[in-house]
Structures are given as structure tokens and as C-alpha cells.
Motif scaffolding. Structure first.
Motif, PDB file in Angstrom:
ATOM      1  N   SER A 175      18.451-108.428 -46.258  1.00 52.31           N
ATOM      2  CA  SER A 175      18.984-109.735 -45.857  1.00 52.31           C
ATOM      3  C   SER A 175      19.132-110.670 -47.052  1.00 52.31           C
ATOM      4  N   VAL A 176      18.362-110.457 -48.118  1.00 51.66           N
ATOM      5  CA  VAL A 176      18.536-111.313 -49.294  1.00 51.66           C
ATOM      6  C   VAL A 176      19.327-110.573 -50.382  1.00 51.66           C
ATOM      7  N   LEU A 185      20.995-107.784 -56.336  1.00 55.70           N
ATOM      8  CA  LEU A 185      20.454-108.745 -57.289  1.00 55.70           C
ATOM      9  C   LEU A 185      19.695-108.058 -58.418  1.00 55.70           C
ATOM     10  N   VAL A 186      18.839-107.104 -58.066  1.00 55.44           N
ATOM     11  CA  VAL A 186      17.964-106.494 -59.067  1.00 55.44           C
ATOM     12  C   VAL A 186      18.676-105.317 -59.726  1.00 55.44           C
ATOM     13  N   LYS A 187      18.916-105.439 -61.022  1.00 52.83           N
ATOM     14  CA  LYS A 187      19.601-104.366 -61.742  1.00 52.83           C
ATOM     15  C   LYS A 187      18.637-103.217 -61.963  1.00 52.83           C
ATOM     16  N   ASN A 225      10.835-114.704 -53.251  1.00 55.08           N
ATOM     17  CA  ASN A 225      10.955-113.443 -52.522  1.00 55.08           C
ATOM     18  C   ASN A 225       9.805-112.490 -52.842  1.00 55.08           C
ATOM     19  N   LEU A 226       9.330-112.560 -54.088  1.00 57.20           N
ATOM     20  CA  LEU A 226       8.194-111.694 -54.448  1.00 57.20           C
ATOM     21  C   LEU A 226       6.898-112.137 -53.784  1.00 57.20           C
ATOM     22  N   THR A 227       6.831-113.406 -53.375  1.00 58.85           N
ATOM     23  CA  THR A 227       5.603-113.873 -52.725  1.00 58.85           C
ATOM     24  C   THR A 227       5.564-113.519 -51.251  1.00 58.85           C
ATOM     25  N   THR A 228       6.691-113.113 -50.680  1.00 60.82           N
ATOM     26  CA  THR A 228       6.685-112.871 -49.238  1.00 60.82           C
ATOM     27  C   THR A 228       5.777-111.693 -48.894  1.00 60.82           C
ATOM     28  N   ALA A 250      28.749-115.046 -46.292  1.00 62.81           N
ATOM     29  CA  ALA A 250      28.205-113.684 -46.309  1.00 62.81           C
ATOM     30  C   ALA A 250      27.467-113.408 -45.007  1.00 62.81           C
ATOM     31  N   ALA A 251      26.741-114.400 -44.518  1.00 66.23           N
ATOM     32  CA  ALA A 251      26.002-114.225 -43.268  1.00 66.23           C
ATOM     33  C   ALA A 251      26.960-114.069 -42.098  1.00 66.23           C
TER      34      ALA A 251
END
Lengths: 338, 545
Positions: B153-154, B159-161, B185-188, B459-460
Motif C-alpha cells: 500500500s505504500v 521506493l526501495v532500490k 514506515n520502518l517504525t510500524t 494512485a489510490a
């Protein structure tokens, strides 16, 4: 006796035949795909489907399918549960002891309470004691078990806070699984908190046992009372009394034995009712037994599980029925005739 | 007549037995050691998986995430700041596309019946964890269907190569473009760190499916057993790197029935109960042995219009409908007053909240005038879709729809209430078959982007999760700009503008930000609701009354 046994077993074979036919046809009678209903797999791709069709012999005629079905049942391949995707036989093995445990204690309790009360009621049928026992039995007999269970929970768990409302044992007690019978497992387990756990398990057992025992107890009271009154009218009792035996002796030697004979048979007849009530009790008290599981499965349209549950419970009821019949015949030569 | 001896004896014996049993069972409840040192949380459902990457359901996250796992970075629940987790330190490159994390070296994975770690946590585990999400060559990627809902969903894969271990204790994330919500996002709870060594062991044993069933993490508790629909049992991880875990044992008792969960709280079979029914809060709060905790949670319940369908493509119509709704009545009847009225989609607790938005107006007269202006003096007929399930942001959508139906009748609009079974409901929504829908959103992390992009971006709309079917390039421009900068002041300004813009365009009507509740036994301390995610039970402690 041998002839009698043989006849009984022969009859039982037909019952099981009919039962297995019904269970087999359920696979087709349930809505949905037969391969899914039989295997319990949710998603089946094409190659897997072909394998399964071959395995279940679905490409053959019904008779061969049925024979294959019997063969699988006997060899313990009961398919998977839709809900958990675990083998059904495994699930049933885990759940059945909980139900048996509850039903056995309830049945025991109904004997311990029901038989003496029935005798007392028979001896003083017109006194206050006799009448109030009969009245209580009548009330207990007509008590809706759902309401009765909730009433007890409301009083003992919520109002007084002395008894737990659900489950077999406090969730904090980890009991290693041996037999599935809780009390036995606790006594077997090598744990430091055995005493506490036992106490806790008994607390959990009390309310469901009382609720489940209510109906069979009242049946037992009424049955023993009637049988006793009936026996008491017999000539041999009068003869015994005339010979000079006192009431106690007559009761024990001639009355009780003859009056309790039909009670053995009664156990078998009551067992199916007991199992039905056990399902309700399990739902009320969140007792993790086969009854609650079956009811959940019905809600979830878990067809393979419904099929397996039906098979297990019916087999159990039939077997117990047969066993008590045989026991009854063993004790009562008259029943072996006809 | 005298009672026969045997009968009397049996009677006395059985009544004595029964009373002993009763006495034994009903003697004053005392707390044995096992019960004192353990904690029971009564959960509303079973976990779907034991790997947080693969789920979004709050029920599952509450049970597994904070208990069994750690993340690289965490959020301080008090102020929403990002604090070190398994990473002690991190640097962001000047262009915002390269994040370098320095990892802790003293962290051990759990030792359980099914796994004993041979080494401490290191960079390999981080690479293993995040490659599982993005790399189709990862041996575990397709385990369980290759679905990682939150990360998809994000647009994580876009995003991350790459994720790279530069040495044993340093990991570098290379991004395609700067994204200021990356750390959030890393804290989720979904970004839990798995063990690479455990993965290899399972592969060698040919049982990769165990990975998500028998979890190995670094968290304060280690997994013991899961009995489906009955309980999840965990024991304390005595080697936890943060130390200070209180309960020796933690059990999640699974009780889907609301009333039964309450009963178990009152009988002290549960220490903590999730989601008590709002209607019963007063009853619960009146008891001396139970405390009700509440927290404004990051969520919003709203009424979205299908802005592509006439007449909802007209701004005046949307504004008129918004004005016709009596929110005060809705807040009272549906949320029992336990919610904050929403002025926009962002809740007041967010740092980007625009407190300059005017309070929504309730005026049927003005609404009628606006409708007449738009060419509907006699009103029209429309559908309100009400979701069939209870959610935190909207405890009773059907009731809300009925109230709105009455309100709308005041301005001449005839509303029909429509509902389907939840799965087909969402499917039909995704196809934009609705006129308007009552639904909502609960955030997964404190970043404001989590409200805008998944709900209202173009996009959504393409992925079907934009319930307003609304795509406005001007709005998209604002929220994408906000992602490109890391400067919080600039971001805040952009989000304020975004909220203002939404207020003008009214693609949806925000109704309420609901509070989250949990009921907890008064003898337990150290538990609070985390507004940003799953519950953490590490510090729960039983105090003797």
C-alpha cells in the motif's frame, strides 16, 4: 448369550452401514465442489485436482467411491478442516477427550444424586420429601439448559465471583498434552504448580458438570422412583417381607437389584441426549470439546468437519447404546430372549 | 416410617460429597504463584499469521508485533518522535535517498523448543527481512502467497532500490527517490525484524512454511504455543536487550464474543480486554476493580461521495449534503459521545493538523438553497452504502446511515441504505459502484502522509482504495511535494494547504475521530494504549491490592 451377542453385532453392522452411507453421500449433498468437500483443501489447482480425483476414485462408479471412502475412514485419512487446514482426525483426537470427560463426570454425578433421591422418593411417595423430590425432578426436567447455565454463570461467576465462567482450566496453567483428559494430564504432568492447576481445573469443571448433569439426574430420579414403586408391588417382595426380613434388607437384596436393572439400559438411551446437551453446555461454557467444534463448523460451513463430527458422534452413541444393551442382557437373562 | 438405612447413607454421602466439592471450588479466590506472575489479555480474534509483514489486521498486530519482535526504529508513544530500536543510530544522505543504519550488537534471537540461535542479531537479518518483501528471488518471498499488504500500500517495492549490508553491523537502504515517510514506515508494527539464520535452518529442513507459524524474533516475549481459536502462549525472554520485562508468562485468550469478554474481565479471568463496547463503558467504569483507558487514536470515520457520478460531481451538491448532516446527533447516537468531531481527515493529535479549518456548518436551509442553485430544487434519490462490520472509526455504520437518511429527507433528498457482506462490499466499492459510502481509515503510523496518499491520491483511485473516486492533480501535487522534503516546517505548511484544499473541494465529509478504549483490571499497571499501533505488554505489572 453367544447367540444374543452375535445377533446384536449383526444388527450393529447394518446400522454402521447405513451411517457410513449417509456420511459418504454428504460429500455430494453438501453444496460446493465434491473434491473440496472430500479433501478439505480450499484452493485446488488443475494438476492437484486430477490427482485428487484419482485418489478419491471420483471417476469410478458410486460403489467404488464408497468403498474407497470406507477404506480412507478406516485408515485415518479423514481429509482436512476447511477452517484450520489441519487433518480432521488429529483435531477430533484433541477434542473428543474434553467432551468425554465432561459427559462422564456429569453421568457419574447424575447417578450419585439421582439414584438415592429416586429411592427416597419411592419410599415416601406421599410425604413432603417424596413430593418435593418429584417436583424438583419435574422442574429440572423441563429447565432449558441454556438459561440454567447462564443463570449459574451469572450467580456464581459474575455476582459472587467464586467460579470461572469459561474454559477447562485457567489459561496461565500450561498442561502438557498426554491423554487429553485434563485431570489425568495434570496428575501425570511434571510441573511445579500441579496442586494449583488441579484446584483450578476442578473449579472450571464444577459448573458445566452441574449444568450437564441436571437433565440426566432428573431422568434418573423419575426412573428409579417408578421402577422402585413397580418392584415394590411385586409378589416376591411381599413374600420376602412376610418371611420377616426388615425393609432395609428387602430393599437391598430384592428391591434395588431388580429396580436398577432397567437403569443400565437407561444409560444407553440417555447417552444420545447427554451428547446433545453436552454440545449446548460446551457452547455456554466455551468448553473446547467436539460439540462446540461441530457447532462452529456448522456456522462456518466447514463441510468436511461436519461430516467427520457426525461420524464420530454417531459412532460413539451407537457403540455406547450397544454396550449397555449387552450389559443389560448380561445381567438380565430375560432380555436375551426375543 | 423409617427411611431405609442404605438410602439414607447414600443420600448423606452424596450430599456430603457435593458440598465438599462446592466448598473446595468456592473457597475465597486466592492468587497462586503461576497466576500472579502471568498476564492474560483477552483478544477479540485469532491471529492470521505470526509474521507481521504479512498482515494488516489490528487484532493480529496487537498479539504478535510488539510482544515477539523488534523494529529498527521505534516511536516514542508520548510524543511521536522516532527513537532507536535495533538500530542505535542512522544517517540520511543529503539528497534523502540513502539511509545508513548502525545496528546493536548485543541482541539475541529467541531460544525456543524449535530453534537455538548460533549468533547474535546482525545486518544479515535486516537484509533478509526486507528482501523478503521486495525480491522475488528471496526463498521466502512467495511463502504464504507473496502478499505484504502494508508494504504494497505504500509502494515499498517501488521506493526501495536495494538493502545492503556494508559490514556486520551496518545496513544501507538505497531509495529511488527521497521519501520523508520512510523512517515512519520502518517504525510500524509491520516492519518487524526476522532471523536469517532461522530461515536458513528451515530451508535446510525443507519446512519454510514454519517461518510464519513458529515465530522467532528478538522481542520481550518468546513464543510457546498457539491453539487455534483458544489461546496464544508466550514466555518472558529473559535475555531481552531492553531488559525489564515484567510478566513471566503472557497468554492471549481468544474470546470473540463481546459480552463473554466482559464477563471474563469481571471474573478476573482476563486482566486486559480489548475493544469493550462503547455502549457498556459506563457500566464498566462504575466497577472498582476495572479501569477504562482511552486514547485518541489516529483514525477518521467519513462519508465519501463517488465524485465521478452525477450529481456528486458538482461541488455545490457535495457541500449541500455536508451541511444537511447533523453531526452532533451522530456523535451522540453512534459514538456515544466517545469521539471527537472531525473537521478534516487528519486527527488533532497529528503534528500537521490544521486548526484553522472552520467547524462544519449544520444548516438544512442553506443546504436546500445550495441544492436549488445546483439545479435540484426538489432534491434527488441517492444510495448510502453502510459497511456491514463494526470498526473503531465507525462502530455502527447502519445506524449512522439511518440518522443521515432522516437528515437528508429534510432537504428533499431521498436516501436508500445499501449494505453487502463485507468482502463483496469492498469489492464493489473498489469498482466504484456506489453513490456514497460510510467508511473510514485507521492510521498505521504517525506520518500525516498515511492519511492523504492511501485515501485520496490518484494512485489510490487506480488501486481502488480511494473511496471518493477522486483524482485532482493539484492535490496530488501538494502531497507528493510534502514527501520530497525532510524539513518538517515545509512539510507542515504543505499538509495545511492540503487540508484547506480538501475542505474547499469536499470529496468526502469527515465525521469523527473515534477514541480507542481498553478495559484493564485495576491490579495491573504499566499498560497504556499506543496511539500509533499495537499494544505493548512488556511493562505490565500486577500490584497486590
Amino acid at each position: 448369550m453367544t447367540r444374543y451377542l452375535f445377533r446384536r453385532l449383526f444388527l450393529m453392522m447394518f446400522v454402521f452401514l447405513a451411517l457410513s452411507l449417509l456420511a459418504f453421500s454428504l460429500g455430494y449433498l453438501f453444496p460446493g465442489d465434491i473434491v473440496q468437500n472430500l479433501s478439505g483443501l480450499r484452493q485446488i489447482d488443475e494438476s492437484q485436482r486430477q490427482q485428487l480425483v484419482a485418489y478419491y476414485q471420483l471417476d469410478k462408479n458410486y460403489l467404488q467411491q464408497y468403498l474407497a471412502f470406507l477404506n480412507r475412514i478406516v485408515h485415518g485419512d479423514w481429509g482436512l478442516s476447511f477452517a484450520s487446514q489441519q487433518p480432521l482426525l488429529q483435531e477430533v483426537k484433541l477434542l473428543l477427550p474434553a467432551t468425554l470427560e465432561l459427559a462422564a463426570y456429569a453421568l457419574l454425578l447424575s447417578f450419585i444424586i439421582g439414584i438415592p433421591l429416586g429411592i427416597v422418593a419411592a419410599f415416601k411417595p406421599d410425604s413432603i420429601i417424596g413430593k418435593s423430590i418429584s417436583a424438583l425432578a419435574m422442574i429440572g426436567y423441563s429447565l432449558p439448559i441454556f438459561w440454567w447455565g447462564l443463570l449459574l454463570i451469572m450467580f456464581f461467576s459474575l455476582a459472587l465471583g467464586v467460579l470461572p465462567s469459561a474454559g477447562r482450566i485457567g489459561v496461565l496453567y500450561e498442561i502438557p498434552h498426554h491423554s487429553g483428559f485434563m485431570l489425568y494430564d495434570i496428575l501425570q504432568a511434571d510441573i511445579s504448580y500441579r496442586q494449583e492447576a488441579l484446584h483450578n481445573a476442578l473449579q472450571h469443571l464444577l459448573l458445566p458438570t452441574v449444568v450437564l448433569a441436571t437433565f440426566p439426574t432428573t431422568v434418573m430420579v423419575r426412573f428409579v422412583r417408578d421402577a422402585m414403586l413397580n418392584v415394590w408391588e411385586q409378589n416376591y417382595i411381599k413374600t420376602a417381607r412376610a418371611k420377616g426380613l426388615n425393609r432395609g434388607q428387602v430393599l437391598y437384596r430384592h428391591g434395588l437389584r431388580n429396580a436398577l436393572l432397567p437403569v443400565i439400559r437407561q444409560i444407553g438411551l440417555q447417552f444420545s441426549t447427554l451428547i446433545t446437551l453436552a454440545m449446548l453446555t460446551e457452547v455456554i461454557f466455551s468448553w473446547p470439546g467436539i460439540g462446540r467444534w461441530l457447532i462452529d463448523s456448522i456456522y462456518q460451513r466447514n463441510y468436511p468437519a461436519i461430516q467427520a463430527g457426525l461420524l464420530v458422534i454417531s459412532t460413539m452413541v451407537i457403540a455406547i447404546n450397544m454396550l449397555t444393551e449387552i450389559l443389560h442382557a448380561f445381567f438380565n437373562p430375560l432380555a436375551r430372549r426375543g | 416410617m423409617k427411611l431405609p438405612d442404605n438410602g439414607t447413607r447414600a443420600l448423606v454421602f452424596s450430599s456430603a460429597m457435593l458440598s465438599i466439592l462446592l466448598l473446595l471450588a468456592s473457597c475465597k479466590p486466592y492468587l497462586p504463584e503461576t497466576a500472579r506472575s502471568g498476564l492474560v489479555y483477552c483478544s477479540e480474534g485469532s491471529p492470521e499469521s505470526f509474521n507481521p509483514q504479512r498482515v494488516t489486521s489490528g487484532t493480529t498486530i496487537d498479539i504478535i508485533s510488539q510482544q515477539l519482535y523488534d523494529r529498527l526504529v521505534d516511536i516514542n508513544p508520548a510524543n511521536g518522535n522516532i527513537i532507536p530500536g535495533l538500530a542505535t543510530d542512522w544517517q540520511v544522505s543529503a539528497d534523502g535517498t540513502r539511509y545508513q543504519f548502525t545496528l546493536r550488537q548485543d541482541v539475541e534471537f529467541h531460544t525456543t523448543r524449535y530453534f537455538s540461535p548460533g549468533r547474535n542479531f546482525n545486518a544479515e537479518d535486516v537484509v533478509f527481512t526486507f528482501n523478503r518483501i521486495t525480491s522475488t528471488e528471496h526463498p521466502f518471498h512467495f511463502q504464504g502467497g507473496g502478499v505484504y499488504p502494508y508494504f504494497q500500500s505504500v509502494d515499498w517495492a517501488g521506493l526501495v532500490k536495494q538493502v545492503q549490508a556494508t559490514d556486520q553491523h551496518t545496513v544501507v537502504f538505497e531509495l529511488q527517490r527521497p521519501d520523508s515517510s520512510f523512517l515512519s514506515n520502518l517504525t510500524t508494527d509491520f516492519a518487524a525484524i526476522l532471523s536469517a539464520e532461522y530461515g536458513q535452518k528451515l530451508l535446510a529442513a525443507g519446512e519454510p512454511g514454519q517461518m510464519d507459524r513458529l515465530p522467532i524474533g528478538t522481542g520481550p516475549f518468546r513464543f510457546r504455543e498457539y491453539q487455534k481459536d483458544i489461546l496464544v502462549r508466550m514466555y518472558r525472554n529473559n535475555d531481552y536487550w531492553r531488559g525489564d520485562t515484567q510478566p513471566e508468562q503472557l497468554v492471549f485468550d481468544i474470546v470473540p464474543n463481546n459480552a463473554r469478554r466482559m464477563a471474563k474481565l469481571f471474573t478476573h479471568e482476563c486482566d486486559i480486554v480489548s475493544y469493550p463496547r462503547v455502549a457498556e463503558l459506563e457500566l464498566i467504569a462504575a466497577r472498582p476493580d476495572v479501569t477504562v483507558q482511552e486514547s485518541t487514536s489516529m483514525n477518521v470515520g467519513f462519508w465519501a461521495f463517488n465524485t465521478q457520478k452525477p450529481p456528486f460531481d458538482q461541488l455545490a451538491v457535495r457541500q449541500a449534503l455536508a451541511m444537511a448532516i447533523n453531526r452532533a446527533a451522530i456523535l451522540q447516537a453512534v459514538y456515544y459521545g466517545q469521539a471527537t468531531p472531525a473537521y478534516g481527515i487528519l486527527p488533532p493529535t497529528s503534528w500537521a493538523y490544521n486548526d484553522g479549518l472552520p467547524a462544519p456548518l449544520y444548516s438544512p436551509a442553506k443546504a436546500r438553497a445550495l441544492l436549488a442553485e445546483a439545479g435540484y430544487p426538489n432534491g434527488f434519490t441517492m444510495d448510502i452504502w453502510a459497511m456491514p462490520v463494526q470498526r473503531l472509526y465507525n462502530p455502527n455504520a447502519l445506524k449512522m446511515a439511518e440518522l443521515m437518511q432522516a437528515d437528508l429527507a429534510q432537504i428533499g433528498v431521498k436516501a436508500n441504505i445499501v449494505s453487502y457482506e463485507w468482502n463483496s462490499f469492498r469489492q464493489k466499492l473498489g469498482n466504484f459502484e456506489h453513490d456514497s459510502v460510510l467508511i473510514g481509515w485507521a492510521a498505521d503510523n504517525p506520518d500525516p502522509d498515511n492519511f492523504f496518499r492511501p485515501l485520496l491520491s490518484c494512485a489510490a483511485r487506480d488501486s481502488g482504495s480511494n473511496r471518493a473516486n477522486w483524482c485532482d492533480p493539484a492535490f496530488d501535487d501538494i502531497i507528493s511535494q510534502a514527501l520530497l522534503t525532510a524539513n518538517q516546517q515545509q512539510r507542515r505548511a504543505l499538509y495545511l494547504a492540503a487540508q484547506q484544499y480538501l475542505h474547499q473541494k469536499q470529496p468526502l465529509v469527515a465525521i469523527a475521530h473515534s477514541q480507542r478504549f481498553q478495559a484493564i483490571s485495576s491490579s495491573v499497571t504499566g499498560v497504556s494504549i499506543n496511539p500509533y499501533g499495537g499494544i505493548a505488554l512488556q511493562h505490565a505489572k500486577r500490584v497486590e491490592p
